[in-house]
Design an enzyme around this catalytic site. Sequence first.
Site, PDB file in Angstrom:
ATOM      1  N   HIS A   1     -60.416  20.464 -14.723  1.00 47.30           N
ATOM      2  CA  HIS A   1     -59.357  19.519 -14.381  1.00 47.30           C
ATOM      3  C   HIS A   1     -57.966  20.151 -14.350  1.00 47.30           C
ATOM      4  CE1 HIS A   1     -62.163  16.287 -14.607  1.00 47.30           C
ATOM      5  NE2 HIS A   1     -62.304  16.311 -15.914  1.00 47.30           N
TER       6      HIS A   1
ATOM      7  N   HIS B   1     -54.563  15.259 -14.288  1.00 48.99           N
ATOM      8  CA  HIS B   1     -55.735  14.545 -13.792  1.00 48.99           C
ATOM      9  C   HIS B   1     -55.678  13.057 -14.135  1.00 48.99           C
ATOM     10  CE1 HIS B   1     -60.095  13.582 -13.278  1.00 48.99           C
ATOM     11  NE2 HIS B   1     -59.903  14.359 -12.236  1.00 48.99           N
TER      12      HIS B   1
ATOM     13  N   CYS C   1     -71.776  12.129 -17.042  1.00 44.75           N
ATOM     14  CA  CYS C   1     -71.934  13.162 -16.014  1.00 44.75           C
ATOM     15  C   CYS C   1     -73.390  13.527 -15.733  1.00 44.75           C
ATOM     16  CB  CYS C   1     -71.134  14.407 -16.395  1.00 44.75           C
ATOM     17  SG  CYS C   1     -69.337  14.099 -16.362  1.00 44.75           S
TER      18      CYS C   1
ATOM     19  N   ASP D   1     -72.192  20.380 -17.667  1.00 46.40           N
ATOM     20  CA  ASP D   1     -70.970  20.343 -18.492  1.00 46.40           C
ATOM     21  C   ASP D   1     -71.179  20.682 -19.964  1.00 46.40           C
ATOM     22  OD1 ASP D   1     -70.067  19.431 -16.066  1.00 46.40           O
ATOM     23  OD2 ASP D   1     -69.312  17.522 -16.791  1.00 46.40           O
TER      24      ASP D   1
ATOM     25  N   ASP E   1     -66.650  20.772 -15.711  1.00 49.29           N
ATOM     26  CA  ASP E   1     -65.410  20.056 -15.432  1.00 49.29           C
ATOM     27  C   ASP E   1     -64.285  21.084 -15.374  1.00 49.29           C
ATOM     28  OD1 ASP E   1     -65.968  17.409 -15.041  1.00 49.29           O
ATOM     29  OD2 ASP E   1     -65.264  16.724 -16.988  1.00 49.29           O
TER      30      ASP E   1
ATOM     31  N   HIS F   1     -58.989  16.958 -21.449  1.00 52.44           N
ATOM     32  CA  HIS F   1     -60.143  17.823 -21.687  1.00 52.44           C
ATOM     33  C   HIS F   1     -60.387  18.729 -20.490  1.00 52.44           C
ATOM     34  CE1 HIS F   1     -61.817  14.352 -19.494  1.00 52.44           C
ATOM     35  NE2 HIS F   1     -62.691  15.195 -19.011  1.00 52.44           N
TER      36      HIS F   1
ATOM     37  N   LYS G   1     -66.154  21.104 -10.886  1.00 51.67           N
ATOM     38  CA  LYS G   1     -65.882  19.769 -10.360  1.00 51.67           C
ATOM     39  C   LYS G   1     -64.668  19.154 -11.057  1.00 51.67           C
ATOM     40  CE  LYS G   1     -69.320  17.655 -13.494  1.00 51.67           C
ATOM     41  NZ  LYS G   1     -68.499  16.687 -14.225  1.00 51.67           N
TER      42      LYS G   1
END
Length: 234
Positions: free
Chosen positions: A57, A61, A173, A15, A55, A100, A125
Amino acid sequence: MTLDKAFKAALIVVDLQEDFCPPNGSLAVTDGRSIAPVINKLLQLPWALRVATKDMHPKDHISFASNHPPPNNKPFESSITISNPHNPDETQSTRLWPVHCIAGSPGSELIPELDVGHIDHVVEKGQDKRLEMYSAFCTPFLNPKIVETGLADTLRERDITHVFCVGLAADFCVKATAVDAAKEGFETFVIREGTKGVEQGDEADKKLVEELKEHNVTMVAVDGPEVAKVRDLK
């Protein structure tokens, strides 16, 4: 570190995205951008596989504080309990964050300082709006598992034996990814100089080392013998 004849190591860059880095990231980790030079040098080593995670999203989310009613919707402070959609008895308590890494947004992009030319594989993810997902392997729910990225299979297809993790954030993470790598049977390390945490300082570092150790993950130094083993493959 176990030095067996089948030693094949992978580097996972977790990330390293715009929204997690100063000066403009909505969930910026202090000095997060500063680890890029260390990671770029690591990427030049003869890893059997180099993975970057992101990430990604949706706008609705569950981890976004703004998607929850007050008063329990303060970023960094409020927490919620999430249930496994297929097993309500399995729950997870998680912190709420600012919006984010919206899929397709500039904040979701890997930072330009990262040498993506050396990345072999990208894992996205956090796409299921119902679930928090720190790990690059799967969501925390196991009975049953809800989302798996296929990363474990990718590592096994390359006959990976050892996994080294860097990136952001060390205490979220990166930790979750490393812990899951160890659970999948890989000998796993976090490289201290290649990561930054939301919580920083000696006490935070000590806590993280102990938490990793509890899950059979070792914190190592970039100039230590573990990374040297990879370097010596040249």
